[in-house]
Design a protein around this motif. Structure first.
Motif, short mmCIF file in Angstrom:
data_model
loop_
_atom_site.label_atom_id
_atom_site.label_comp_id
_atom_site.label_asym_id
_atom_site.label_seq_id
_atom_site.Cartn_x
_atom_site.Cartn_y
_atom_site.Cartn_z
N ALA A 1 5.94 8.65 -39.09
CA ALA A 1 7.27 9.17 -39.37
C ALA A 1 8.01 8.39 -40.43
CB ALA A 1 8.09 9.18 -38.08
N SER A 2 7.47 7.24 -40.82
CA SER A 2 8.17 6.45 -41.81
C SER A 2 8.11 7.06 -43.20
CB SER A 2 7.57 5.04 -41.86
OG SER A 2 6.20 5.10 -42.22
N GLN A 3 7.14 7.98 -43.41
CA GLN A 3 7.00 8.58 -44.73
C GLN A 3 7.93 9.79 -44.82
OE1 GLN A 3 2.94 9.12 -46.12
NE2 GLN A 3 2.21 7.87 -44.40
N ARG A 4 9.18 9.54 -44.99
CA ARG A 4 10.14 10.63 -45.03
C ARG A 4 10.31 11.15 -46.45
NH1 ARG A 4 12.97 11.30 -40.39
NH2 ARG A 4 12.73 9.67 -38.83
N PRO A 5 10.58 12.46 -46.58
CA PRO A 5 10.73 13.02 -47.92
C PRO A 5 12.05 12.62 -48.55
CG PRO A 5 11.27 14.66 -46.27
CD PRO A 5 10.77 13.45 -45.52
N ALA A 6 12.03 12.60 -49.85
CA ALA A 6 13.29 12.42 -50.57
C ALA A 6 14.14 13.66 -50.37
CB ALA A 6 13.01 12.21 -52.05
N GLU A 7 15.44 13.52 -50.50
CA GLU A 7 16.30 14.68 -50.39
C GLU A 7 15.96 15.68 -51.49
OE1 GLU A 7 18.66 15.60 -48.17
OE2 GLU A 7 17.89 13.93 -47.00
N PRO A 8 15.89 17.00 -51.16
CA PRO A 8 15.62 18.01 -52.18
C PRO A 8 16.62 17.91 -53.31
CG PRO A 8 15.50 18.96 -49.98
CD PRO A 8 16.04 17.58 -49.82
N SER A 9 16.10 17.98 -54.55
CA SER A 9 16.97 17.74 -55.70
C SER A 9 17.74 18.96 -56.13
CB SER A 9 16.12 17.22 -56.86
OG SER A 9 15.09 18.13 -57.17
N GLY A 10 17.14 20.16 -55.97
CA GLY A 10 17.83 21.39 -56.29
C GLY A 10 18.31 21.46 -57.72
N SER A 11 19.50 21.01 -57.97
CA SER A 11 20.12 21.19 -59.27
C SER A 11 19.54 20.30 -60.36
CB SER A 11 21.63 20.91 -59.16
OG SER A 11 21.84 19.58 -58.71
N ALA B 1 4.03 15.02 -44.28
CA ALA B 1 3.40 16.06 -45.10
C ALA B 1 4.30 16.49 -46.24
CB ALA B 1 3.05 17.26 -44.24
N SER B 2 5.60 16.50 -46.01
CA SER B 2 6.50 16.96 -47.05
C SER B 2 6.52 16.01 -48.24
CB SER B 2 7.92 17.14 -46.50
OG SER B 2 8.44 15.89 -46.08
N ALA B 3 6.33 14.73 -47.98
CA ALA B 3 6.27 13.77 -49.09
C ALA B 3 5.07 14.07 -49.97
CB ALA B 3 6.21 12.35 -48.55
N GLY B 4 3.94 14.40 -49.31
CA GLY B 4 2.76 14.76 -50.07
C GLY B 4 2.93 16.05 -50.84
N VAL B 5 3.61 17.02 -50.23
CA VAL B 5 3.85 18.29 -50.91
C VAL B 5 4.67 18.06 -52.17
CG1 VAL B 5 5.11 20.47 -50.73
CG2 VAL B 5 3.58 19.76 -48.89
N SER B 6 5.73 17.27 -52.06
CA SER B 6 6.58 17.03 -53.22
C SER B 6 5.79 16.41 -54.37
CB SER B 6 7.73 16.08 -52.84
OG SER B 6 8.57 16.67 -51.89
N ASP B 7 4.89 15.49 -54.02
CA ASP B 7 4.10 14.82 -55.05
C ASP B 7 3.04 15.74 -55.64
OD1 ASP B 7 5.57 12.53 -54.60
OD2 ASP B 7 4.09 11.67 -53.21
N ASP B 8 2.36 16.49 -54.79
CA ASP B 8 1.17 17.24 -55.21
C ASP B 8 1.49 18.53 -55.96
OD1 ASP B 8 -0.33 15.30 -54.04
OD2 ASP B 8 -0.70 16.41 -52.18
N LEU B 9 2.63 19.13 -55.68
CA LEU B 9 2.91 20.43 -56.31
C LEU B 9 3.32 20.29 -57.77
CD1 LEU B 9 4.69 22.45 -53.50
CD2 LEU B 9 2.36 22.65 -54.33
N GLY B 10 3.71 19.14 -58.18
CA GLY B 10 3.98 18.92 -59.59
C GLY B 10 5.05 19.83 -60.17
#
Length: 480
Positions: free
Chosen positions: A116-126, A32-41
């Protein structure tokens, strides 16, 4: 990272979360987190309609893993209050369940992942995109009503959330083999942080019953149960449901004081002395009784790991730890909030010069370090005839009378006494007791000056969604 057990889990538990007749696997939560990262733009803060559904769980989990701060919005909140929360928080979109009124924000449904293979990328933050640059960044903004003005946004960091959940896991011996059950709202610390996020961090299975009914709790088959006093009062009124909880490992009560008679009935019917704990949205949970320690009815235990407490009088002086003298409770430690969003003055007022958070509650501490919360300083500390009296002590005494089912005690203005003690009482189904009898009963149980000067019989006490009595409403009614 706040949810290490979820991200690092090698096994994909198929029923990591059971909610709204839906099972969510650990892999789906991660995906779900991978989808969140993509969808929130690139949205830096999102609102989540905190209804007890799979979409809410996926939205919250996805945001935390993707590094996007969440604003949980109660599903039953009024139009004006919701507009304030959205405006004040700066939320840029709704994620998950769709509210009736979007209030001008885009709506983004949550996409369910498949593994579980769809893991999120590490949060980019900076790097400028969404993400927590530091564990001290705000991960969650929970709005809490204060004594005056509109609700304030309490900013909670990932570090504070993790510190609190780890300390609770230690105190309660909470582990991945547990099955945690509750039916509480997902927009408060109790249901959202302790129930859902706690389960995700510890790695145990989590079951949300929709409503916290005795029947649902009995059927859930859990080892660890969370409830507010209203829930436990209803459980002990249903003997068969209560006895079904004998197979549990631990019962936890919080968000308000558990009446001693309910504590005793839980012991008798379930075989478990409940854990009681204390905290607030701003401090998270700071005090608790322990699995391996004393569980004393009416007392909320000792500070969790890393937490310090102190009691002070009106002049800031230390109050003795004698189990009787009432003082203002202050706390300090790693679980404290980052301040009120957009409220620097309110944040400054909440802390003293040494970093102690002024809880606004009054308490007593005994020689062994056990704490008993008397209540809110504004409504539960009654100054009558030169005495300082805690409303909770009187309520506990009255609940010991067979003619009392529920009670709330307040101090109403009085020209002679300053404040007079007034008890609002819901009579027992077995029969009400005359007010004079209840007044005399307290005078015999406690001290004459602690007796109510007036007892008002009512059909019900006003309560909020978490079961807390709304004493300010009683003060308004009583002053008319």
């Amino acid at each position: 990272m706040l949810l290490p057990s979820l991200v690092s889990a090698a096994d994909d538990i198929a029923d990591a979360v059971r909610i709204d007749n839906t099972l969510l696997s650990r892999g789906e939560l991660i995906a779900a987190s991978a989808g969140v990262s993509d969808d929130l733009g690139g949205a830096r803060r999102v609102a989540v309609l905190a209804s007890p559904t799979a979409s809410t769980v996926l939205a919250v989990t996805g945001c935390l893993l993707a590094g996007v701060p969440i604003v949980p919005v109660p599903a039953d909140v009024g139009v004006a209050e919701r507009a304030h929360i959205l405006r004040d928080s700066g939320a840029q979109a709704w994620l998950g369940d769709r509210p009736d009124d979007l209030a001008g924000l885009p709506h983004i449904p949550v996409r369910r992942g498949t593994g579980a293979s769809q893991r999120p990328a590490e949060p980019s933050g900076s790097s400028g995109g969404p993400g927590f640059a530091s564990p001290d960044d705000t991960a969650l903004i929970i709005y809490t009503s204060g004594t005056t003005g509109p609700p304030k946004g309490v900013q909670l960091s990932g570090r504070a959330l993790a510190a609190d959940l780890d300390a609770l896991a230690e105190a309660w011996q909470w582990n991945a083999d547990d099955v945690l059950v509750h039916g509480l709202p997902l927009y408060h610390v109790h249901g959202l942080v302790l129930g859902l996020l706690g389960s995700l961090r510890v790695g145990n299975r989590f079951v949300h019953t929709g409503k916290p009914t005795p029947e649902a709790y009995a059927a859930a088959g859990g080892s660890l149960y969370f409830g507010v006093p209203t829930v436990w009062s209803r459980v002990v009124a249903d003997t068969s449901a209560a006895e079904a909880l004998r197979t549990a490992r631990l019962l936890v009560s919080g968000s308000a004081a558990l009446p001693v008679p309910v504590f005793d009935r839980l012991v008798a019917l379930t075989g478990h002395a409940p854990i009681e704990r204390y905290g607030s949205t701003e401090s998270l949970i700071t005090l608790s009784t322990r699995v391996d320690g004393e569980r004393r009815p009416g007392w909320v235990g000792k500070p969790l790991r890393g937490v310090q407490t102190r009691l002070v009088d009106e002049d800031g002086g230390a109050v003795p730890h004698d189990g009787a003298t009432i003082g203002r409770l202050a706390v300090r430690g790693p679980t404290l909030f980052n301040g009120y969003l957009n409220r620097p003055e309110a944040t400054a007022e909440a802390f003293d010069a040494d970093g102690w958070y002024r809880t606004g509650d009054v308490a007593v501490i005994d020689a062994d370090g056990m704490h008993r919360i008397v209540g809110r300083e504004s409504v539960d500390l009654i100054k009558t005839g030169g005495f300082r009296v805690g409303a909770g002590e009187i309520e506990t005494a009255l609940l010991g009378h067979p003619g009392v089912a529920e009670v709330a005690v307040v101090g109403l203005p009085d020209e002679d006494l300053g404040q007079r003690i007034v008890a609002f009482v819901v009579g027992s189904p077995a029969g009400e007791a005359p007010p004079d009898e209840l007044i005399d009963y307290v005078a015999r149980q406690l001290s004459v000056h602690k007796r109510p000067r007036e007892v008002r019989m009512v059909d019900a006490l006003p309560r909020n969604a978490m079961g807390k009595v709304l004493k300010k409403a009683l003060l308004e009614v009583g002053s008319r």
